[in-house]
Enzyme design. Structure first.
Site, PDB file in Angstrom:
ATOM      1  CG  HIS A 172      11.347  12.320 -13.715  1.00 35.66           C
ATOM      2  ND1 HIS A 172      12.153  12.320 -14.821  1.00 35.66           N
ATOM      3  CD2 HIS A 172      11.631  11.181 -13.050  1.00 35.66           C
ATOM      4  CE1 HIS A 172      12.896  11.226 -14.836  1.00 35.66           C
ATOM      5  NE2 HIS A 172      12.596  10.515 -13.762  1.00 35.66           N
TER       6      HIS A 172
ATOM      7  CD  GLU B  36      11.026  15.222 -16.691  1.00 30.70           C
ATOM      8  OE1 GLU B  36      11.341  15.986 -15.751  1.00 30.70           O
ATOM      9  OE2 GLU B  36      11.579  14.116 -16.868  1.00 30.70           O
TER      10      GLU B  36
ATOM     11  CE  LYS C  59      -3.118  13.589 -33.984  1.00 28.70           C
ATOM     12  NZ  LYS C  59      -2.842  12.375 -34.751  1.00 28.70           N
TER      13      LYS C  59
ATOM     14  CG  ASP D  80      -0.108  12.051 -36.844  1.00 27.78           C
ATOM     15  OD1 ASP D  80      -0.381  13.193 -36.435  1.00 27.78           O
ATOM     16  OD2 ASP D  80      -0.310  11.022 -36.186  1.00 27.78           O
TER      17      ASP D  80
ATOM     18  N   GLY E 185      17.434   8.613 -17.078  1.00 30.19           N
ATOM     19  CA  GLY E 185      17.775   7.465 -17.904  1.00 30.19           C
ATOM     20  C   GLY E 185      17.625   6.188 -17.111  1.00 30.19           C
TER      21      GLY E 185
ATOM     22  CB  CYS F   1      16.103  11.361 -12.631  1.00 27.42           C
ATOM     23  SG  CYS F   1      15.721   9.791 -11.900  1.00 27.42           S
ATOM     24  CE1 TYR F   2      22.892   6.902 -15.260  1.00 24.58           C
ATOM     25  CE2 TYR F   2      23.288   8.780 -16.709  1.00 24.58           C
ATOM     26  CZ  TYR F   2      23.692   7.566 -16.179  1.00 24.58           C
ATOM     27  OH  TYR F   2      24.895   7.028 -16.559  1.00 24.58           O
TER      28      TYR F   2
END
Ligand code: XMP
Length: 512
Positions: free
Chosen positions: A168, A170, A368, A226, A54, A81-82
């Site tokens: 991170h 991810e 997507k 979409d 964050g 992280c945060y």
């Protein structure tokens, strides 16, 4: 009951990326507000909790904190992280401001026998983006990895199954990041990999039903992936409380209007209102040559047409949009606020405020490729789901200079030939975008014994990952030859076909 990994969102731009990585591992994850009560979490088949990153500093007043009770739920936790800092601080450690912000790559050295790093070799290049750092670990924790700037780059409390990372895992540029996430899911939380995109549907449907109640929803169908997926999903949830509006602005590709009517009207039996606004758009574009001016006129008219047709439908309360995750603004600038700022969809920007409608964006957390998977589950055909992107202003930006019906007709026919040949040669799915551009330039030629003076068609076919950069596709010469000879022979008014061999940058994908 489906196994759940709860991701408590402290506002990082990467929170949805964590969710996506977990979905890739066939485990269900839910992004939840950072302050969700532990009691709520208990109601699910909770296998683990991830505390996201964050933008806030845990050292600042009013920085977001989770319910302290979550640490007593007895489920494994991973702070990122945060998430590491908030976990560290709340469990009795200390955090201090770093002398310099660690932003970018760091070299992570770690103990290879640790569960979180199973099957990984030290060192790894990992992605950091943080200001504060843990200066003292809470009781029960030990450091299991370090970087140049932080001796506590990864920590664990093996008894409580609490883990935390300063970097991170991810993001794609963290080496081994997916393996670390997998180790957390499968080695530590004991998840089964038995979840698929199909299972997102019941939850999504319930959410739409709960939000909408008995109200009426409208959706602007564009014919793209979409909005089509959103239409199919909402129809499953609320049936004929949904009305779809499709505006034929006269700038569509060949057969597009008919295809939309066939699929959504005849096949899905939706309440589909097709607005024929060709004249309105084309007359507004007379004498307009500047591309940005064209875009402005088309965007404004789209809103006017949409607004007009909505007024004819009674008791509309919601406007549905096919916003997907990449449409959401990348950062969350307000420290401590869990709500991210939404970018209005480029095709329908400004609509909700003007029409005083509530927004319904049921796929805004998906990427997507996930939207395509969902569409497949909902029964949408591949040729729609795998269709190339098409700009909102349509063929208006593919007719160079002034847009005229005569030019549009030529362009539509030429474009249909290109697409047909790419599909026949199985090249369509291998390229990012393929289209023709109409150039109002007459050049000399011969057809039979006659000298001709006809227009030029440019063929643009590009490879790309994300449209930010692109390269022209090295299509086989035989294919190009066939496309060229068919266009010149079959499309009246075209005397020359050229292939665009400009990359982006310095060129752009579209010509206007
Ligand atoms: P460029 O031409 O900027 O295109 O390299 C990048 C991507 O964006 C699409 N594009 C648009 N999409 N409205 C849209 O909805 C527009 O005005 C517009 N202009 C370009 C383009 O097709 C490519 O995928």
């Amino acid at each position: 009951m489906t196994e759940v990994i709860a991701i408590l969102d402290f506002g990082s731009q990467y929170t949805q990326v964590i969710a996506r990585r977990i979905r890739e591992c066939q485990v269900y994850s839910k992004v939840l507000p950072y302050n969700i009560p532990a009691e709520e979490l208990k109601k699910q088949n909770l296998k683990g909790i991830i505390l996201s990153g964050g933008p806030s500093s845990v050292l600042s007043e009013n920085s977001p904190r989770p319910d302290a009770e979550i640490f007593n739920l007895g489920v494994p936790m991973l702070g990122v992280c945060y998430g590491l800092q908030v976990m560290g601080l709340m469990l009795g450690g200390a955090v201090e401001k770093s002398t310099h912000r660690e932003y970018g790559h760091g070299i992570l050295k770690f103990e290879t026998n640790k569960t979180l790093f199973k099957n990984l070799n030290s060192p790894l290049r990992v992605w950091n983006s943080h200001g504060d750092r843990l200066s003292k670990m809470p009781k029960g924790f030990q450091s299991i990895a370090s970087t140049e700037n932080s001796e506590y780059a990864a920590i664990e409390d093996i008894n409580r199954h609490f883990y935390a990372l300063q970097f991170h895992p991810e993001v794609a540029h963290s080496q081994g990041g997916l393996s670390i996430i997998k180790n957390f899911l499968f080695e530590i939380c004991g998840c089964k990999a038995d979840w698929s995109m199909a299972q997102i549907i019941p939850d999504a449907i319930k959410k739409i039903q709960d939000t909408v109640g008995k109200a009426h929803v409208i959706l602007g169908l564009s014919g793209g992936v979409d909005s089509s997926v959103v239409a199919a999903l909402i129809q499953r949830a609320i049936g004929d409380q949904l009305t779809c509006i499709f505006i034929d602005n006269g700038l569509l590709r060949k057969g597009e209007n008919e295809e939309v009517q066939e699929l959504f009207g005849n096949h899905f039996h939706m309440d589909l209102r097709v607005i024929n606004a060709k004249k309105r758009f084309l007359s507004a574009l007379v004498d307009v040559e500047d591309p940005e001016e064209k875009r402005k006129i088309i965007g404004g008219l789209f809103i006017d047409c949409f607004d007009d047709s909505v007024h004819k439908i009674e008791q509309v309360e919601f406007l549905a949009q096919g916003t997907i995750y990449p449409d959401i603004i990348e950062s969350m600038p307000i420290a401590g606020s869990p709500t991210s700022v939404i970018k209005s969809h480029h095709n329908v920007g400004g609509l909700p405020e003007r029409m005083k409608l509530k927004l319904l964006e049921p796929i805004k957390e998906l990427f997507k490729d996930e939207v395509r998977m969902l569409g497949k589950e909902l029964g949408l055909p591949d040729n729609l789901l795998l269709r190339h992107p098409f700009p909102g202003p349509g063929l208006a930006v593919r007719v160079i200079g002034e847009v005229k019906e005569e030019y549009l007709e030529i362009l539509r026919d030429a474009d249909a030939i290109l697409i047909e040949e790419l599909r026949n040669g199985s090249h369509y799915d291998d390229v990012w975008q393929a289209f023709c551009v109409f150039l109002p330039i007459r050049t000399v030629g011969v057809k039979g014994d006659e000298r001709t003076h006809d227009y030029t068609i440019a063929v643009r076919v590009v490879q790309s990952e994300d449209a930010m950069t692109a390269d022209w596709a090295r299509l086989p010469y035989d294919l190009l030859q066939k496309v060229s000879s068919r266009i010149v022979n079959e499309v009246h008014g075209v005397g020359r076909v050229v292939y665009d061999i400009t990359s982006k940058p310095p060129g752009t994908i579209e010509w206007e």
